[in-house]
Design a protein around this motif. Structure first.
Motif, short mmCIF file in Angstrom:
data_model
loop_
_atom_site.label_atom_id
_atom_site.label_comp_id
_atom_site.label_asym_id
_atom_site.label_seq_id
_atom_site.Cartn_x
_atom_site.Cartn_y
_atom_site.Cartn_z
N LEU A 10 52.55 49.43 -45.94
CA LEU A 10 51.53 48.64 -46.45
C LEU A 10 52.27 47.71 -47.33
CD1 LEU A 10 49.69 51.98 -47.95
CD2 LEU A 10 48.75 50.46 -46.07
N PHE A 11 53.26 47.83 -47.91
CA PHE A 11 53.86 46.94 -48.47
C PHE A 11 54.00 45.48 -47.44
CE2 PHE A 11 56.45 49.86 -51.67
CZ PHE A 11 55.41 49.74 -52.50
N ALA A 12 54.59 45.86 -46.35
CA ALA A 12 54.90 44.85 -45.35
C ALA A 12 53.39 44.19 -44.88
CB ALA A 12 55.61 45.59 -44.15
N GLY A 13 52.51 44.96 -44.78
CA GLY A 13 51.48 44.32 -44.04
C GLY A 13 50.26 43.87 -45.03
N TYR A 14 50.20 44.45 -46.24
CA TYR A 14 49.14 44.22 -46.87
C TYR A 14 49.32 43.57 -48.35
CZ TYR A 14 46.59 46.53 -43.23
OH TYR A 14 46.14 46.91 -41.95
N GLY A 15 50.41 44.21 -48.88
CA GLY A 15 50.56 43.88 -50.23
C GLY A 15 51.06 44.93 -51.09
N ARG A 16 51.45 44.65 -52.32
CA ARG A 16 51.93 45.47 -53.47
C ARG A 16 50.99 46.13 -54.47
NH1 ARG A 16 57.85 45.91 -52.92
NH2 ARG A 16 58.54 44.96 -51.04
N ARG A 17 49.70 45.72 -54.49
CA ARG A 17 48.89 46.07 -55.43
C ARG A 17 48.00 47.28 -54.98
NH1 ARG A 17 45.17 43.05 -57.07
NH2 ARG A 17 45.14 43.43 -59.24
N PHE A 18 48.39 48.47 -55.50
CA PHE A 18 47.56 49.52 -55.03
C PHE A 18 46.60 50.17 -55.98
CE2 PHE A 18 50.98 49.43 -52.10
CZ PHE A 18 51.13 50.65 -51.40
N TYR A 19 45.45 50.86 -55.43
CA TYR A 19 44.65 51.35 -56.33
C TYR A 19 44.69 53.01 -55.79
CZ TYR A 19 40.18 52.28 -58.66
OH TYR A 19 39.02 52.89 -59.52
N LEU A 20 44.87 53.72 -56.70
CA LEU A 20 44.97 55.34 -56.21
C LEU A 20 43.74 56.06 -56.55
CD1 LEU A 20 48.59 56.01 -57.61
CD2 LEU A 20 47.84 54.64 -55.32
N VAL A 21 43.13 56.51 -55.67
CA VAL A 21 42.04 57.56 -55.88
C VAL A 21 41.97 58.86 -55.33
CG1 VAL A 21 40.81 56.44 -53.98
CG2 VAL A 21 39.38 57.52 -55.77
N GLY A 22 41.70 59.86 -56.11
CA GLY A 22 41.92 61.21 -55.27
C GLY A 22 40.87 62.29 -55.92
N VAL A 38 56.87 55.67 -56.16
CA VAL A 38 57.51 54.64 -54.84
C VAL A 38 57.12 53.01 -55.11
CG1 VAL A 38 57.42 54.32 -52.47
CG2 VAL A 38 57.48 56.76 -53.30
N VAL A 39 55.81 53.03 -55.36
CA VAL A 39 55.37 51.51 -55.72
C VAL A 39 55.95 50.92 -56.89
CG1 VAL A 39 53.25 50.30 -56.35
CG2 VAL A 39 52.96 52.18 -54.75
N GLY A 40 56.09 51.74 -57.77
CA GLY A 40 56.93 50.90 -59.02
C GLY A 40 58.30 50.86 -58.91
N ARG A 41 59.01 51.73 -58.12
CA ARG A 41 60.33 51.50 -57.87
C ARG A 41 60.65 50.30 -57.01
NH1 ARG A 41 62.89 54.25 -54.02
NH2 ARG A 41 61.25 55.90 -53.87
N GLU A 42 59.70 50.06 -56.02
CA GLU A 42 59.63 48.80 -55.08
C GLU A 42 59.11 47.58 -55.49
OE1 GLU A 42 61.55 49.07 -52.39
OE2 GLU A 42 62.02 51.08 -52.92
N GLY A 43 58.86 47.64 -57.01
CA GLY A 43 58.39 46.34 -57.53
C GLY A 43 56.92 45.91 -57.28
N GLY A 44 56.19 47.10 -56.84
CA GLY A 44 54.47 47.10 -56.81
C GLY A 44 53.92 47.52 -57.78
N GLU A 45 52.75 47.38 -57.96
CA GLU A 45 51.85 47.61 -59.15
C GLU A 45 50.61 48.50 -58.88
OE1 GLU A 45 48.79 45.21 -62.15
OE2 GLU A 45 49.64 44.11 -60.61
N VAL A 46 50.40 49.65 -59.52
CA VAL A 46 49.29 50.53 -59.32
C VAL A 46 48.18 50.08 -60.53
CG1 VAL A 46 48.26 52.75 -59.70
CG2 VAL A 46 50.56 52.60 -58.55
N VAL A 47 47.31 49.26 -59.93
CA VAL A 47 46.15 48.73 -60.85
C VAL A 47 45.20 49.44 -61.42
CG1 VAL A 47 46.36 46.59 -59.48
CG2 VAL A 47 44.45 48.24 -58.89
N ALA A 48 45.20 50.66 -60.63
CA ALA A 48 44.24 51.95 -61.44
C ALA A 48 44.68 53.20 -60.61
CB ALA A 48 43.00 51.66 -61.21
#
Length: 385
Positions: A145-157, A173-183
């Motif tokens: 996902l990082f490679a193909g779409y971007g680093r801003r993730f929305y987590l829903v469960g 994982v997202v935080g360690r790799e410099g991404g962002e969980v927006v919600a």
């Protein structure tokens, strides 16, 4: 395997049969994936019995339908282990159901074969885990996902242990790799559609690059449908999942799911001789249009691994069976697998698939070799996702 679709089966089977318990739901919110677990189990038992059984004795399954209820799972497990005198159980899909029966399995020194992906961070000497651990799906999915779409993730469960733990891992994982969980949002296990719509509206407002979904069962089906009805486009903002397989895609409608992504060890489109045989046998037994999924495949191969261990031991004694199963290799439909003697989990093939217009998956990435299970993520800090 006669009468497998009744609550109990094989009452008239020979006294010399090897009796096993089968606990998968055919009703309730987990009906679709658990029915696939059940069918994979049934197909393997039938194959073994038609070939003469194990040491000339048939496998006799005693089956109950827990109806996606943790309380029924607990009750039926106790019945299998006490009234039915059974010590080996094949069952559970959701982690909530596995947790519901684990204490009884351990207390009576029984053996559970568990064919579902899960959140990891568990080891029991009384369980053989044949579904994916997080280092066999989540880490590869994040990388893709990082490679193909971007680093801003929305987590829903869904609001229970598997989604909360899986999202904790993904957030790390997202935080360690410099991404962002927006919600990060949760819905009840059996949500009202309005609860799903509120989440979808929040997704639209926050416009993440990707949505990581651990919404399961009928809630997951509603989520995918409402996501598309809201006009959100999986080509630019896909839902990425560890659980969404061909059966639920068919239930939702392939046209609503095309472009979404799942990480799993198995997809029905794999081009291997073992998979061609499996798909043909499955559809001959359950119908030409029957979806073949990771749930069916893991349930199927674990019965064959069990039968191999049983042939060698000639005993349903838990410790002898576990000792025989550990280290066993089997040419599964997904490829060669191995039960890891280090942790009772399974070396599996890591793959990522994208839903196509036919409701099956195009494999867009796969690991070069089976991935050793690391259920406690001991080594994942060294993986560069």
């Amino acid at each position: 395997m006669s009468d497998l679709d009744h609550e109990e089966s094989g009452a008239g089977a020979a006294a010399a049969a090897w009796r096993i318990g089968v606990l998968f739901s055919r009703k309730g919110h987990m009906q679709v994936p658990e029915t696939e677990h059940f069918r994979g189990t049934a197909l393997a038992v039938e194959e073994i019995n038609l070939a003469g059984g194990v040491r000339g004795r048939p496998i006799e399954p005693v089956c109950y339908d827990p109806e996606s209820s943790s309380e029924l799972y607990r009750r039926y497990a106790e019945r299998l282990l006490t009234e039915d005198g059974i010590s080996t159980i094949f069952g559970c899909c959701a982690s909530s159901s596995r947790k519901a029966i684990l204490a009884a399995v351990e207390r009576r020194n029984a053996l559970l074969w568990y064919p579902s992906l899960y959140e990891g961070f568990e080891y029991s000497p009384n369980v053989i885990y044949t579904g994916a651990a997080p280092n066999q799906n989540s880490l590869q999915l994040a990388r893709y996902l990082f490679a193909g779409y971007g680093r801003r993730f929305y987590l829903v469960g869904s609001d229970y242990i598997y989604p909360r733990e899986s999202n904790r891992i993904m957030r790390d994982v997202v935080g360690r790799e410099g991404g962002e969980v927006v919600a990060e949002a949760y819905v009840p296990v059996a949500p009202h559609e309005d609860q799903i719509r509120r989440v979808v509206e929040d997704i639209r407002r926050r416009a993440p690059d990707v949505v990581f979904s651990t919404v399961v069962g009928t809630g997951g089906q509603a989520f995918y449908r409402i996501f598309r009805e809201a006009g959100l486009d999986p080509r630019t903002m896909p839902i990425a999942s560890l659980t969404m397989a061909e059966g639920e895609v068919l239930a939702i409608g392939p046209e609503l799911c095309a472009g979404h992504i799942t990480a799993a060890p198995y997809f029905s489109t794999l081009d291997t001789p073992a998979n061609h045989r499996f798909v043909a046998a499955y559809r001959a037994r359950f119908g030409r249009e029957a979806p073949v999924t990771m749930y069916a495949e893991a349930a199927y191969f674990q019965i064959h691994v069990f039968a191999d261990a049983l042939r060698r031991t000639g005993s349903l004694d838990t410790q002898r069976l576990v000792d025989a199963a550990l280290g066993t290799e089997y040419e599964a439909p997904q490829g060669r697998i191995r039960i890891d003697p280090d942790n009772n989990h399974t070396l599996l093939h890591a793959r990522i698939g994208m839903v196509n217009a036919h409701g099956t998956f195009d494999v867009v990435w796969e690991a070069k070799a089976p991935v050793k299970p690391d259920p406690y993520l001991v080594d994942h800090v060294h993986d560069h996702v």
